[in-house]
Design a protein around this motif. Structure first.
Motif, mmCIF file in Angstrom:
data_model
loop_
_atom_site.group_PDB
_atom_site.id
_atom_site.type_symbol
_atom_site.label_atom_id
_atom_site.label_comp_id
_atom_site.label_asym_id
_atom_site.label_seq_id
_atom_site.Cartn_x
_atom_site.Cartn_y
_atom_site.Cartn_z
ATOM 1 N N LYS A 24 -20.278 -35.591 -4.101
ATOM 2 C CA LYS A 24 -20.812 -36.611 -4.990
ATOM 3 C C LYS A 24 -20.063 -36.674 -6.313
ATOM 4 N N THR A 55 -17.154 -48.422 0.439
ATOM 5 C CA THR A 55 -17.942 -47.339 1.018
ATOM 6 C C THR A 55 -17.034 -46.379 1.776
ATOM 7 N N ALA A 74 -16.629 -42.426 1.245
ATOM 8 C CA ALA A 74 -16.904 -41.461 2.296
ATOM 9 C C ALA A 74 -15.762 -40.463 2.429
ATOM 10 N N ASP A 75 -14.590 -40.901 2.027
ATOM 11 C CA ASP A 75 -13.449 -39.987 2.062
ATOM 12 C C ASP A 75 -13.598 -38.859 1.055
#
Ligand code: HEM
Ligand SMILES: [Cu+2]
Lengths: 201, 562
Positions: A11, A2, A6-7
Motif C-alpha cells: 500500500k 488499477t 496491482a504491480d
C-alpha cells in the motif's frame, strides 16, 4: 491505473517519505545549537566584565561607535533585502532574485570591510587583558559567520544559473537566508553588549 | 489488495549497497548505510575500550603499592588524563552512537538516517580525533596531563613554549569530537522527528528512541557551551588571551562553569540510552509489557531538563556561595525522582515475571543492581556536607565508576549481545557470554567496591602514591582491574568466532516485539525500503496478543524467507 497499482507490492507508494523537509529541520536544529555557542560567549563576556577588577586596557578610553553603528544599519537592512530576494524567488522571478541576492552579498561584504577598518585602527590587541580577548573573540567569531554567509550566498547564486536545480536551490536559499537573519540577530545583541554597554561601574 | 501482498517478487534478495561489496571490506569504507556505520562505531569503540583499559591497568599496576615506583608521578598524570579522555570520547560516545545508528532507523521504520552522508562524515571524524589525541604521546612534553577536566590555570601553562603540545592537541581533539557529536545529534533528532513509520506517534516509539532523543537534545544544548569554553581555553593556552588568567582580569572558575554545564549533562547523554537498553531488554526477557511505559518515556525528558541545571554540584568547593549550593543540592536530589520512576518501572516489570537469564539479561540485572548503588552514592555526593569531605577522594572515583562502567558498560554489553544476531546474522555463544559476564561482574565489584571505603577514609584521588593504610583496598582493586582485563578475552573470542562461524540467526531469536525484529537478520540495505509498515499499537505488547503493525504476518513471513 488499477493494473499498475496491482504491480506495486504494498500500500505504501515508493517515495512516501518526503526527504525535502529534513534539510530545513536539520538546519534549524543546527542554528539552535550554534546560538548556544554565542550565548556561551555572551554570558562569558558579561560575567568577565562585571567581575574583573580592570576592564579597559591602559590607554584605551573606550570604543568608537560611529563606524560600528553604520555597519549595524547596513547589516540589519541587508536582512530585509535578503527577504525580498526570497520573495522574488517564490514568484519565480529569477532575475529579481539574483539582483536582490547580489545586493545582500554586497552589503555583507561592506560590513566585513567596515570591521576590517575598525580592527586595524584599534589601540589594543588580542592579548590586552580580558577586554582585548573578549572583544576580538566575539567580533571575530561573528565576522567569520558573516563571511561564511556571503560564501553560501555565492553558492546559491551560482546554482540559480542551473535552472533544473531550481527546487534544490530554493531549499538552500531558504536555509541561507535563515542563517543570514540569525547572524543579524546575533550582531544586534553583540552591538548592544559591546558598544552600547561600554561604561563599567 | 490482499492478493498482491504475498507476491513472491517482494521476497527478492536484499539489494546490495551501491558501490560497496557485500563483505567485511565495507566496514572500512565511506559507507552511508546507517547499519554499517553503526557497526563501524561499535567496532572502533571496542578497540578503544581495550586501549583505555590498558592505560587503566598501568595505573592500577602503579597503585598496587603505596609509593610511586612503577611510573613517574608526572607520567601518571598523563595516564589518568588520557584514560578518562579515551574512555569517554573514544569508547562511550562512539559506542552509543553505534547503537543509535543501528537502532533508531530500524526501530522507527525509516530506510536510513535523514542525512546519510553527514552520518558517515561524523563517523570518520572519530578516527581523526583519535589520531590527534593519541599523537600527543609523541610530542615534546608528552600528552595532556591536567585531567579530563583540563582546569586552568594548570592546563594553560605551557612551560615548553611549543605551539603544538599535549594540551593543545587535547583541546583540538575534543573540539573535533564535539563537531562529530553535533553532526550526529542533528542527524538523530531530525530522523526521529521526521522519519517515523506511519502510525508511529511519539507514544508508540520504543523507549530506546525516547532516551536517544533526550540524550541527543542534551548534546545539542551542552556541547556548544563546551565548545565555547574550549575555544577560549585554546586562545589562553596558545595566543596570549586572558579569559581564564587572573593576571589579565580573567576568571578560572568561569571555565569550570562552561565545562560542567556540558560535562554534567554528558553523564546523562551516556546513561539515558542505557536506560533505553534496560527497558527494551527487561520487557523481552521477562515477557511482560513495560510497566508505566508513558512515564518511563517522559521521565527521559525530565531528566534532560533537570540535568541542565545542576552542574554546580561539581563546584561545591570552588567558591560557590552558600545559597547557590543549597539550591543546587535540592535540584540534584530532584533527579532521583524521574530516575526512581524508571527503576520502579523496571522492578515492576520484573515483578512476578518468568525471567529468562540469557547473557544480555544477566548484564541488565547486574547493571541494574550497580546502578541503584551508584545512584545512592550520587545522592550522597549531591549533599554539600558530604561532598566537601569526600569530594576529592576515591569515593568520587568509586561513585562514577559504579555508574560509568558497572551500569553504562554493563548496559552496552547487554545491548551488544542482544542485537548481535539481528545485525550480524549470527548467534553468539551463550557459554562464552556467561563466562564474560561472571568475570566482568566479579572484576568490577572487586575493583570499585573497596574504593568507596578508601575514599571515605580519606585516600585522595589523582595521585600516584598514597598512605600505606590504604594498601589492602588498593591491592583488591588492582586484582579486580586485572580480572576485567582477562574478561575481555572471552568477549573478543565470542564476537570474532560467532561472527565468522556462529549459527545463522533467525529473524527474531528472542521472540521480541519491535519493528527491528520484523526485518531479516541482518537487515537489507534500506531496511523496509518502500514497504514501510503501519504501526497500530503501543510497543511492548507482550502477552497482550495485539499485532504491532498492520499485516504483521506479511512482514514476519518476509523476514523469515529472506
Ligand atoms: C546517572 C549517571 C551518573 C553518572 C554517569 C555520573 C558520573 C559522574 C562522574 C564522571 C563524576 C566525576 C566527575 C569528576 O571527574 O570529577 C561524578 C561526580 C559526581 N556525581 Fe555523578 N554520576 C551519575 C549520577 C549521579 C547522581 C544521580 C547524582 C546525584 C543525585 C550524582 C552526583 C554527583 C556529584 C555530586 C559528583 C561530584 C563529586 C565531586 O567531585 O565532589 N551523580 N559523577
Ligand atoms: Cu554531575
Amino acid at each position: 491505473m488499477t493494473s499498475t497499482n496491482a504491480d506495486l507490492p504494498l500500500k505504501h507508494v515508493p517515495g512516501h517519505i518526503k526527504h525535502d523537509g529534513h534539510n530545513l529541520t536539520g538546519f534549524i536544529i543546527f542554528l539552535c545549537s550554534e546560538s548556544i555557542i554565542f550565548l556561551a560567549f555572551f554570558v562569558g563576556y558579561s560575567l568577565l566584565k562585571i567581575t574583573s577588577p580592570e576592564w579597559l586596557p591602559e590607554g584605551v578610553e573606550g570604543l568608537e561607535t560611529r563606524m560600528p553603528l553604520i555597519n549595524t544599519v547596513i547589516l540589519v537592512s541587508s536582512s530585509f533585502v535578503a527577504y525580498f530576494a526570497e520573495r522574488y524567488l517564490h514568484k519565480e522571478n529569477l532575475w529579481g532574485f539574483r539582483a536582490m541576492w547580489l545586493l545582500t552579498m554586497a552589503m555583507g561584504s561592506y560590513f566585513v570591510y567596515g570591521q576590517y577598518v575598525e580592527w586595524s585602527e584599534l589601540a589594543f590587541s588580542l592579548s590586552s587583558g580580558v577586554f582585548g580577548g573578549t572583544f576580538y573573540l566575539l567580533t571575530g567569531f561573528h565576522g567569520l559567520h558573516v563571511i561564511t554567509g556571503i560564501l553560501l550566498m555565492g553558492l546559491m547564486l551560482a546554482r540559480s544559473f542551473r535552472p533544473n536545480n531550481y527546487a534544490k536551490g530554493e531549499m538552500g536559499v531558504t536555509a541561507v537566508s535563515l542563517f543570514w537573519h540569525f547572524v543579524d540577530v546575533i550582531w544586534i545583541i553583540l552591538y548592544l553588549l559591546i558598544y552600547v554597554w561600554q561604561r563599567t561601574s | 489488495m490482499t492478493t498482491t501482498k504475498y507476491d513472491p517478487r517482494v521476497l527478492k534478495a536484499p539489494h546490495p549497497v551501491p558501490g560497496a561489496p557485500d563483505n567485511w571490506k565495507r566496514f572500512f569504507s565511506f559507507n552511508t548505510d546507517a547499519k554499517v556505520i553503526g557497526i563501524q562505531y561499535i567496532g572502533l569503540a571496542l578497540f578503544f575500550l581495550l586501549v583505555g583499559g590498558l592505560l587503566a591497568m598501568v595505573m592500577r599496576g602503579e597503585l598496587i603499592t603505596p609509593p610511586a615506583d612503577l611510573v613517574d608521578p608526572s607520567v601518571y598524570n598523563g595516564l589518568y588524563t588520557m584514560h578518562g579522555t579515551v574512555m569517554l570520547f573514544l569508547f562511550l560516545f562512539p559506542v552509543l552512537n553505534g547503537f543509535n545508528n543501528l537502532l533508531i532507523p530500524t526501530m522507527i521504520g525509516a530506510p536510513d538516517m535523514a542525512f546519510p552522508k553527514l552520518n558517515a562524515a561524523a563517523f570518520w571524524l572519530v578516527p581523526v580525533f583519535a589520531f590527534v589525541l593519541l599523537s600527543s604521546f609523541f610530542v615534546p612534553g608528552g600528552p595532556a596531563s591536567s585531567g579530563w577536566w583540563s582546569y586552568p590555570p594548570v592546563s594553560i601553562q605551557n612551560p615548553l613554549g611549543h605551539l603544538i603540545n599535549g594540551e593543545f592537541l587535547w583541546i583540538l581533539a575534543v573540539a573535533i569530537s564535539g563537531v562529530s557529536s553535533i553532526m550526529g545529534a542533528i542527524n538523530f533528532v531530525t530522523t526521529i522527528i521526521r522519519m517515523r513509520a506511519p502510525g508511529m506517534g511519539f507514544f508508540k516509539m520504543p523507549v530506546f528512541v525516547w532516551t536517544a532523543w533526550a540524550a541527543q537534545t542534551l548534546q545539542l544544548i551542552g556541547l556548544p557551551a563546551l565548545t565555547g569554553g574550549a575555544i577560549m581555553l585554546l586562545f589562553d593556552l596558545s595566543f596570549g588571551t586572558s579569559f581564564f588568567r587572573p593576571e589579565g582580569g580573567g576568571d578560572p572558575v568561569l571555565y569550570q562553569h562552561f565545562f560542567w554545564f556540558y560535562s554534567h549533562p554528558a553523564v546523562y547523554v551516556m546513561v539515558l540510552p542505557v536506560f533505553g537498553i534496560f527497558s527494551e531488554l527487561i520487557t523481552v526477557y521477562s515477557r511482560k509489557p513495560l510497566f508505566g511505559y508513558k512515564f518511563v518515556a517522559l521521565a527521559s525528558f525530565i531528566i534532560t531538563f533537570l540535568g541542565l541545571i545542576v552542574w554546580v554540584h561539581h563546584m561545591f568547593y570552588t567558591g560557590t556561595p552558600q545559597w547557590m549550593r543549597n539550591l543546587v543540592m535540592i535540584t540534584t536530589m530532584l533527579i532521583a525522582v524521574p530516575t526512581g520512576v524508571k527503576v520502579f518501572a523496571w522492578l515492576g516489570t520484573l515483578w512476578g515475571a518468568k525471567i529468562r537469564l540469557t547473557t544480555p539479561m544477566l548484564f541488565v540485572l547486574g547493571g541494574l543492581v550497580n546502578f541503584i548503588f551508584g545512584g545512592i552514592t550520587g545522592v550522597m555526593l549531591g549533599t554539600v556536607p558530604i561532598d566537601i569531605h569526600v569530594g576529592n577522594t576515591y569515593f568520587v572515583v568509586a561513585h562514577f565508576h559504579y555508574i560509568i562502567f558497572n551500569t553504562i558498560g554493563f548496559g552496552i554489553f547487554a545491548g551488544i549481545y542482544h542485537w548481535f544476531p539481528k545485525f550480524t546474522g549470527r548467534m553468539y555463544y551463550e557459554g562464552l557470554g556467561k563466562i564474560h559476564f561472571t568475570l566482568t561482574f566479579i572484576g568490577a565489584t572487586l575493583n570499585w567496591l573497596p574504593l568507596h571505603w578508601a575514599g571515605l577514609y580519606g585516600m585522595p584521588r589523582r595521585v600516584a602514591s598514597y598512605d600505606p593504610e590504604f594498601a589492602l583496598w588498593n591491592v583488591i582493586a588492582s586484582i579486580g582491574a586485572f580480572m576485567l582485563g582477562v574478561a575481555s578475552i572471552p568477549f573478543i573470542l565470542n564476537i570474532v568466532s560467532s561472527w565468522a562461524r556462529g549459527a545463522k540467526a533467525p529473524a527474531n531469536p528472542w521472540r521480541a516485539i519491535g519493528l527491528e525484529w520484523l526485518l531479516p537478520s541482518p537487515p537489507p540495505a534500506e531496511n523496509f525500503e518502500d514497504d514501510i509498515p503501519t504501526v497500530i499499537s503501543e510497543p511492548y505488547g507482550y502477552g497482550l496478543g495485539k499485532p504491532l503493525v498492520e499485516d504483521e504476518e506479511f512482514y514476519v513471513r518476509r523476514s523469515m524467507e529472506a
